[in-house]
Scaffold this motif. Structure first.
Motif, PDB file in Angstrom:
ATOM      1  N   ASP A   1       0.828  -1.211   0.000  1.00  0.00           N
ATOM      2  CA  ASP A   1       0.000   0.000   0.000  1.00  0.00           C
ATOM      3  C   ASP A   1       0.863   1.262   0.000  1.00  0.00           C
ATOM      4  O   ASP A   1       0.518   2.260  -0.643  1.00  0.00           O
ATOM      5  N   ALA A   2       2.003   1.207   0.723  1.00  0.00           N
ATOM      6  CA  ALA A   2       2.882   2.372   0.760  1.00  0.00           C
ATOM      7  C   ALA A   2       3.457   2.676  -0.619  1.00  0.00           C
ATOM      8  O   ALA A   2       3.509   3.844  -1.053  1.00  0.00           O
ATOM      9  N   LEU A   3       3.877   1.646  -1.340  1.00  0.00           N
ATOM     10  CA  LEU A   3       4.419   1.851  -2.681  1.00  0.00           C
ATOM     11  C   LEU A   3       3.360   2.405  -3.624  1.00  0.00           C
ATOM     12  O   LEU A   3       3.633   3.283  -4.454  1.00  0.00           O
ATOM     13  N   TYR A   4       2.145   1.918  -3.473  1.00  0.00           N
ATOM     14  CA  TYR A   4       1.072   2.379  -4.356  1.00  0.00           C
ATOM     15  C   TYR A   4       0.712   3.835  -4.064  1.00  0.00           C
ATOM     16  O   TYR A   4       0.526   4.641  -4.979  1.00  0.00           O
ATOM     17  N   ARG A   5       0.640   4.181  -2.793  1.00  0.00           N
ATOM     18  CA  ARG A   5       0.284   5.557  -2.430  1.00  0.00           C
ATOM     19  C   ARG A   5       1.356   6.555  -2.843  1.00  0.00           C
ATOM     20  O   ARG A   5       1.057   7.708  -3.135  1.00  0.00           O
ATOM     21  N   HIS A   6       2.602   6.101  -2.880  1.00  0.00           N
ATOM     22  CA  HIS A   6       3.691   6.975  -3.292  1.00  0.00           C
ATOM     23  C   HIS A   6       3.843   7.029  -4.820  1.00  0.00           C
ATOM     24  O   HIS A   6       4.761   7.678  -5.324  1.00  0.00           O
ATOM     25  N   GLY A   7       2.966   6.349  -5.533  1.00  0.00           N
ATOM     26  CA  GLY A   7       3.016   6.387  -6.986  1.00  0.00           C
ATOM     27  C   GLY A   7       4.085   5.521  -7.604  1.00  0.00           C
ATOM     28  O   GLY A   7       4.389   5.655  -8.795  1.00  0.00           O
ATOM     29  N   ALA A   8       4.663   4.613  -6.822  1.00  0.00           N
ATOM     30  CA  ALA A   8       5.715   3.752  -7.357  1.00  0.00           C
ATOM     31  C   ALA A   8       5.149   2.625  -8.205  1.00  0.00           C
ATOM     32  O   ALA A   8       5.843   2.095  -9.081  1.00  0.00           O
TER      33      ALA A   8
ATOM     34  N   VAL B   1      12.213   3.228   0.972  1.00  0.00           N
ATOM     35  CA  VAL B   1      11.378   2.372   1.812  1.00  0.00           C
ATOM     36  C   VAL B   1      12.255   1.285   2.416  1.00  0.00           C
ATOM     37  O   VAL B   1      13.369   1.026   1.943  1.00  0.00           O
TER      38      VAL B   1
ATOM     39  N   HIS C   1      12.866   4.202  -4.349  1.00  0.00           N
ATOM     40  CA  HIS C   1      12.087   4.868  -3.306  1.00  0.00           C
ATOM     41  C   HIS C   1      12.673   4.551  -1.930  1.00  0.00           C
ATOM     42  O   HIS C   1      13.123   3.430  -1.673  1.00  0.00           O
TER      43      HIS C   1
END
Length: 640
Positions: free
Chosen positions: A5-12, A71, A69
């Motif tokens: 979810d973090a990768l998706y929210r950051h647009g990655a 992360v 990114h």
């Protein structure tokens, strides 16, 4: 928040990548009866994203190759263990098809989407199959006089001669080298040898196919072969009938394999192979993993396959770096087995003794199937490109900058810190060249004029991307309220259309009979889009019927592969970008025939030269392995 979810929210992640992971998450209880770790779903999304970035697989041990990114990535060993334990992930043997019920495959530490793992497996098995085929015996004494005529320096270590001689023995040959090293000349003379051999043996002449990834590359290949054929007719001992048997045309790989409308499959495949004895493919660096797999599947047993390319160029736009993997598996091309050296001796004489003996420990099935042609970058007398190209290939930023700043290379112009060639003193010369396209006598002449100058960029989007640069150029040529298909506009096809016979990378020109760039629409005097091909050399299309397309005055370097232009303007971005690499620079500057203009700053140039266009793939390792034998591989289930 989970890593996915973090990768998706950051647009990655792209929507499609996230959707794949979410689909597996929704199906998970029914599929496994237990919760699956988030790292497995994240891996699935990243395996999908990897394909979009040109990789064949995702490497959990090196996620930074795909994303930078900030992360916290899972521990590589724990991540791979979780993947291996998941019911969503198959772990087949190296030569075994993957379970079609599992969408992911973990092999040699790499996580694949199943289809792309199957492309790799089938391609490796297919190349091993071709390399292991037995060819008819060559009558060396009968061919030796003609060989000496075609390659007078054969006994002095001429590498073109070595490539041709090796191709007489090998059913699979990789001929690599930079522009102008004589790849097409070498192949033309090899084909003439095969035609002469058939005549001496009293057999039918070999059926020969020439192909390239794009229409423009195929056209250039055919032009080069026709020119080489014409030169051969003047040589003593060369019979005109042999030259008459040389192919005069080349096709795109899609046309060669036979496209099926609205289908990823081709008419020619393992069960219906190509009806040729020799298949020659130029610009092999541009061929992606799925297409090369389908080509090799369609090569019949006993057919020679010759791949020509330059491994220092950019890899294909789509997934895979096939040429580099084959080169890595085939070695440097300087080693020969004793048996091969003895077989080549009638043609090369003592030159074969200069070869490095093959290492008996090297069991790669492709060892000894490559010849690297040396130096010679294609250029006019007005362009001294070779020293700069060598420095760029080596990633030697100090030498490259010194050469550019010295201004002593003929035809090479360095516009240091110029970030906008469409402004200032460089604007009008560029616009003048593009206006000349609309002033040409007819569409064929306009397409020829279009090859005079091209603006290349590393980026597709943004202020210095091809899309915005094209919009600015088109406004300068035809105004803010221009007809979308104004007279003289260049078009770039961006999507294959089997129905039209137009393919990604094809260049066309809009042409109005009245030559009015601002004319209105309608049947009377309406613009028509013209592309190369057809009986008259060009083919017309109504613009509304075209597949997806864009402007082509400015192009990304990737899209320019397989093409040449008299004058190349390369604009690098203001700030360093991941797309910048020494392969991108090398590919761009070797598109120039007469003149190169490089617009860049020192920091961006140094950063690009310090970076390789690395792709994650397991193909080279597969090709080095002995494999399960020379038989045909089992195609993967499903489309493609």
């Amino acid at each position: 928040m989970s890593l996915l979810d973090a990768l998706y929210r950051h647009g990655a992640l792209r929507v499609v990548d996230h959707a794949l992971a979410q689909s597996l998450r929704r199906l998970d209880p029914a599929h496994t009866g237990a919760d699956t770790p988030d790292s497995v779903f994240t891996g699935a999304a990243l395996a999908s994203l990897a394909i979009g970035h040109g990789h064949a697989a995702f490497d959990p041990a090196r996620p930074g190759l795909l994303l930078d990114h900030p992360v916290e990535w899972p521990d590589a060993r724990d991540w791979q263990a979780a993947l291996a334990a998941s019911a969503w992930v198959a772990t087949p043997g190296p030569d075994a098809p993957a379970d079609p019920g599992a969408p992911l495959v973990l092999e040699q530490g790499l996580l694949y989407l199943r289809r792309y793992r199957e492309y790799e497996r089938r391609l490796a098995a297919g190349l091993r199959r071709i390399a292991a085929q037995a060819l008819p015996t060559i009558d060396a004494p009968a061919l030796a006089p003609l060989f000496a005529t075609l390659f007078p320096d054969a006994r002095s270590g001429d590498r073109q001669a070595r490539a041709a001689a090796l191709a007489l023995l090998r059913p699979l040959l990789l001929v690599t080298g930079g522009p102008g090293t004589g790849k097409t000349t070498t192949i033309t003379r090899l084909l003439l040898l095969l035609l002469a051999q058939a005549r001496h043996a009293g057999s039918a002449p070999p059926r020969i196919a020439l192909a390239a990834p794009t229409g423009r590359a195929a056209e250039r290949m055919a032009e080069s072969l026709r020119a080489a054929s014409a030169a051969l007719r003047a040589l003593p001992g060369v019979e005109p009938a042999w030259c008459d048997g040389l192919p005069a045309e080349a096709r795109t790989l899609h046309r060669l394999l036979g496209t099926i409308p609205d289908s990823p499959r081709f008419r020619h495949h393992a069960d219906h192979p190509l009806p040729f004895d020799v298949v020659v493919v130029d610009e092999a660096s541009m061929v992606d993993l799925p297409l090369m797999c389908k080509l090799v599947d369609a090569v019949a047993d006993g057919t020679r396959l010759v791949l020509l390319g330059d491994r220092d160029q950019l890899p294909s736009v789509e997934a895979g770096d096939v040429l580099a993997a084959i080169v890595d598996a085939a070695g440097d091309g300087d080693s020969l087995s004793l048996e091969a050296a003895q077989a080549l001796a009638p043609f090369l004489g003592a030159a074969t003794a200069d070869a490095i003996p093959a290492d008996p420990a090297d069991s790669s099935p492709l060892a000894g199937h490559r010849v690297q042609l040396r130096r010679g970058y294609r250029q006019s007398d007005a362009l001294d490109l070779a020293p700069l190209a060598d420095a760029v290939r080596a990633g030697d930023a100090d030498t490259a900058l010194a050469l550019l700043r010295a201004g002593t290379l003929a035809g090479v112009h360095f516009h240091e810190d110029l970030h906008d060639p469409l402004a200032g003193a460089t604007r009008e010369p560029l616009l003048r060249a593009w206006r000349a396209i609309g002033a040409a006598a007819d569409p064929a002449a306009a397409l020829a004029q279009a090859a005079r100058v091209r603006l290349l960029t590393a980026l597709r989007d943004g202020p210095q991307g091809a899309a915005l640069l094209n919009a600015r150029i088109e406004e300068a040529l035809a105004g803010a309220h221009r007809n979308p298909y104004f007279h003289g506009r260049l078009l770039l096809v961006t999507q294959n259309s089997y129905r039209h016979g137009l393919f990604n990378g094809d260049i066309g020109v809009c042409w109005r009979p009245d030559g009015n760039p601002l004319g209105g629409r309608g049947d009377d005097g309406a613009a028509v889009a013209w592309f190369a091909g057809g009986a008259d050399g060009v083919r017309p299309f109504h613009p509304a019927s075209l597949p997806a397309h864009a402007g082509a005055f400015a192009m990304t370097v990737h899209k320019a592969q397989g093409s040449e232009f008299d004058s190349v303007w390369l604009q690098l971005p203001r700030a360093d970008a991941r797309s910048g690499s020494r392969e991108l620079l090398y590919t761009a500057l070797t598109r120039a025939r007469r003149e190169l203009h490089l617009c860049a700053s020192e920091p961006v140039l140094r950063a690009a030269l310090g970076r390789h266009a690395a792709r994650v793939s397991g193909l080279a390792a597969r090709l080095r392995a002995p494999g399960a034998g020379a038989g045909r591989t089992v195609p993967a289930p499903g489309p493609g």
